[in-house]
Design a protein around this motif. Sequence first.
Motif, short mmCIF file in Angstrom:
data_model
loop_
_atom_site.label_atom_id
_atom_site.label_comp_id
_atom_site.label_asym_id
_atom_site.label_seq_id
_atom_site.Cartn_x
_atom_site.Cartn_y
_atom_site.Cartn_z
N ARG A 742 0.80 -1.11 0.06
CA ARG A 742 0.03 -0.12 -0.23
C ARG A 742 0.79 1.30 0.00
N SER A 743 2.03 1.22 0.80
CA SER A 743 2.79 2.36 0.72
C SER A 743 3.55 2.55 -0.64
N LEU A 744 4.15 1.69 -1.20
CA LEU A 744 4.64 1.65 -2.30
C LEU A 744 3.69 2.26 -3.39
N ALA A 745 2.51 1.68 -3.49
CA ALA A 745 1.32 2.06 -4.37
C ALA A 745 1.25 3.65 -4.30
N THR A 746 1.11 4.00 -2.91
CA THR A 746 0.83 5.47 -2.74
C THR A 746 2.12 6.31 -3.26
N LEU A 747 3.26 5.71 -3.08
CA LEU A 747 4.48 6.68 -3.36
C LEU A 747 4.60 6.73 -5.06
N LEU A 748 4.37 5.69 -5.80
CA LEU A 748 4.30 5.81 -7.06
C LEU A 748 3.19 6.84 -7.64
N LEU A 749 1.95 6.72 -6.98
CA LEU A 749 0.98 7.58 -7.42
C LEU A 749 1.21 9.04 -7.22
N ILE A 750 1.60 9.30 -6.04
CA ILE A 750 1.97 10.72 -5.67
C ILE A 750 3.30 11.14 -6.64
N ARG A 751 4.04 10.59 -6.86
CA ARG A 751 5.18 11.03 -7.84
C ARG A 751 4.85 11.16 -9.22
N ASP A 752 3.92 10.10 -9.67
CA ASP A 752 3.29 10.50 -11.13
C ASP A 752 2.62 11.51 -10.98
N ILE A 753 1.63 11.73 -10.13
CA ILE A 753 0.68 13.26 -10.08
C ILE A 753 1.93 14.44 -10.12
N GLN A 754 2.67 14.32 -9.17
CA GLN A 754 3.60 15.46 -9.10
C GLN A 754 4.39 15.85 -10.39
N ALA A 755 4.78 14.69 -11.02
CA ALA A 755 5.58 14.88 -12.29
C ALA A 755 4.61 15.39 -13.45
N LYS A 756 3.60 15.09 -13.41
CA LYS A 756 2.50 15.64 -14.27
C LYS A 756 2.09 17.08 -14.11
N ARG A 757 2.12 17.51 -13.08
CA ARG A 757 1.90 19.17 -12.77
C ARG A 757 3.09 19.85 -12.58
N LEU A 758 4.42 19.40 -12.33
CA LEU A 758 5.54 20.25 -12.25
C LEU A 758 6.02 20.53 -13.77
N PRO A 759 6.58 21.75 -14.22
CA PRO A 759 7.07 21.86 -15.43
C PRO A 759 8.45 20.83 -15.87
N TYR A 760 8.72 20.64 -16.78
CA TYR A 760 9.72 19.72 -17.03
C TYR A 760 11.16 20.54 -17.24
N ARG A 761 12.16 19.99 -16.50
CA ARG A 761 13.53 20.55 -16.62
C ARG A 761 13.98 20.42 -18.08
N GLU A 762 14.66 21.16 -18.67
CA GLU A 762 15.35 21.11 -19.87
C GLU A 762 16.78 20.11 -19.68
N ALA A 763 17.22 20.17 -18.76
CA ALA A 763 18.65 19.31 -18.43
C ALA A 763 18.18 17.92 -18.22
N THR A 764 19.11 16.88 -18.57
CA THR A 764 18.98 15.53 -18.11
C THR A 764 19.12 15.19 -16.63
N VAL A 765 18.72 14.28 -16.13
CA VAL A 765 18.77 13.93 -14.61
C VAL A 765 19.80 12.75 -14.77
N ASN A 766 20.71 12.88 -13.76
CA ASN A 766 21.79 11.76 -13.73
C ASN A 766 21.49 11.16 -12.18
N LEU A 767 21.24 9.93 -12.32
CA LEU A 767 21.06 9.24 -11.12
C LEU A 767 22.12 8.67 -10.43
#
Length: 915
Positions: A742-767
Amino acid sequence: MTVDSSSDNAHNHRHSQPPPYSFSTDRDWFFPSPSYIHNSPLRPINPRRRLSTPPPPSFQPKPPPPFPSSRSSANSFSSPPPYRDDRFHYAPPASVRRRPLGYRCYDASKGKKKSELPDIVEGGVKSAAAEDVSAVGEKGGGCGKRGGYFVRDVGVSRLQLVCSVAILLTAFSALVNRNFALHAEVLDLQGKVSELEIRLQDCNLWDSSDGITVIPEVGDDGDNKRLKNISLMSSIAVLLIPTLFFKCIDRFSKLRSSDNVSEEVSLNKQLAYRVDVLFSVHPYAKPLALLIATLLLICLGGLALYGVTEECFADCLWLSWTYVASAGNHADSEGLGPRLVSLSISFGGMLIFAMMLGLVSDAISEKFDSLRKGKSEVVEQNHTLILGWSDKLGSLLNQLALANESLGGGTIVVMAEHDKEEMELDIAKMEFDFRGTSVICRSGSPLILADLKKVSVSKARAVIVLAEDGNADQSDARALRTVLSLTGVKEGLRGHIVVELSDLDNEVLVKLVGGDLVETVVAHDVIGRLMIQCARQPGLAQIWEDILGFENCEFYIKKWPQLVDMQFEDVLLAFPDAIPCGIKVASRGGKIILNPDDSYVLQEGDEVLVIAEDDDTYAPAELPTVWRGNLPKDFSVPQSSEKILFCGWRRDMEDMIMVLDASLAHGSELWMFNEVLEKEREQKFIDGSLDISRLMNITLVHREGNAVIRRHLESLPLESFDSILILADESVEDSAIQADSRSLATLLLIRDIQAKRLPYREATVNLGGRGSFSQGSWMGEMQQASDKSVIISEILDPRTKNLLSMSKISDYVLSNELVSMALAMVAEDRQINEVLEELFAEEGNELHIRPADLYLHEGEQLSFYEVLLRARLRREIVIGYRLANAEKAVINPPGKSERRVWSHKDVLVIIAEKE
């Protein structure tokens, strides 16, 4: 034999003598004369007669039943029915009584067949002697006529049988004795003859040429033979007398109790019961009985052999032992007597050794079953004892094994109410490297003193009581009973008790019961406070794992006499491989003071609290020369309001709200999103002694919804929160896998909603070297959202840790693992619990992560000692740092005197008082 009733001669002959009784004139009835019956070859044996005794006055003979005749009508029965005397009774006609020879006697009360007597039919007439047998039953013996059935007293017949057997055995013994007596007399006469022959030979009256053989002098052969006979008879009597005695006693007891209404227990049953109790209560009763039986067999066999052979008694005993030990040794016996005796001894020896093999086999099987089920006793000292079984056990064993690595390994004993094989299999599935530590499992209950004694609880250096999975109140109640059992150990406890509790309210009661022996770790409260600290300071979770675990650096307390009379400011620079954090003051009863003043002078008996890699890896050295420097002029800790979201509901929600209110700035908001109704939340706050109107710095905002449903989450302003805490919901916390899912599903849903609402950064992301993700990739969007807000997920199952670590999209708190680390650290040194309690509390000192520009200038070249002294200007202790391009912080860094260039993007890990 059939009699023709039409013959007058036969009729007159039958009535030539006075008839014993009258009878019917029907031709089907025939009564033979007494002489015929007494001379009949089919007459029953020993008929009971009472010719001279008249029938009792109460006796009234019954008329015979009406048997219809084949040759006459029913009117033929009109004449008076015949009556019997004391010897004879009527018999039904032969045409009706067509039964086979012999009749059966039955017990009318039980319906069981007892015996058979011959049924004498001669011309349709039954023997009067057989009828007389039934009359005896009226006085308690023989066969009686009861309810239409013939009954015989079985007790008397068995008693007669026992007496007959006893008489036969006595007669046989007398014959054998007489035989040996005659044999002894013959030998005595032969001895006398030999003496006379010797005398005649001495007088030269006997010619030596006659070839007479001189028999040697016998002497006391007669006495020896008499003694041998006595020994033989004694051995037979020892075998027979007990059997006959018990049989007679049992029979007499049955006869005495036959008239009683209450049934008495027979002697055989009483004896069997006593033997059963003896074998059940005393564990060594069976081998002792077998030993006695063996010795008795050898002695009786030796007596019997002494009576039938010419050997001495000692040799007969040894020979009897050989027959008992080996069944084939009797093959060399000669003579009927020795062979019978040796065969009997060998047969008894086979029985003895068969029972011995059975006892040995049962003992071995019982021992192996005890080992397999974990019932054997643990003989250990200075071991760590774990009572209970939960999901935290794997992490706890791993931490204890790491702690014992510097000692070359140790011993950990686990006792739980599980099968030993299952526990060992579950531990083997963990695939931990125990580094020389032995893990011993035992099955038992910590509430039973006998089971606690079985695991050597009094000799353990630490006892850890794990909380059970499930209801918090039930788990704490069981922990309380376990503490009561531990305090009741008669031998006392050498070590201390570490108790894991689920509810903070039960801590006072457990400490009241356990006293100074108990150290408590409230798992739920610890995790809640850690989640709040980690949510406000990203990266703090990894630092806590490094400090609490034994893999990197941890807390140690030790006394150093060479540091006496030294100020704490100098003690900070005295350990090149450790970082001093506090002082255990002897003058204040051993109280530990974290982050003391620089001017504090160590006294005799004081101990130093440090963070080091291991207890044997650090020691004081000469003080280095360090330049202190000055802090930047614009030094200040920014305080701003925050917006925090709680997803889920915990039992200690009111405690977490109070901690947040004490640590957040004024004007902060706390959003609560869960499935609990708002009215129920307010009632739970009241039950938890939380007055919402008294909150000073935060404002509660209530939202209802399910955290795993996307449309419910989309109703929240997820992009505006500074930190989000995903709690293990109270409704599913009993199942670690379900709660983590349940916690993992909530985490993924929150991050996906946040990613859709925040503007994209032009630079690539290094992990962090794991690869680069483009602007539109799923992982890139998740990482972009994680830079905006911090998400702390409460994880119960350690296997979920790998999923979150690889995603790099969330900071996390591994609940079970952190609690296991804390339990292991307190078990190794109970003094550390006081340090952890202060670091987790609302007041006092705590861990902080602060930017480096608060302590140094951009590009300034300083050593770690110099940074440490600059932090002391604000009474803070720097324990580590994390560089701008590094993923993990370094605690207790090596080379503290080496200089390096610092950046404003670097962060420092410090211990400071709460502001």
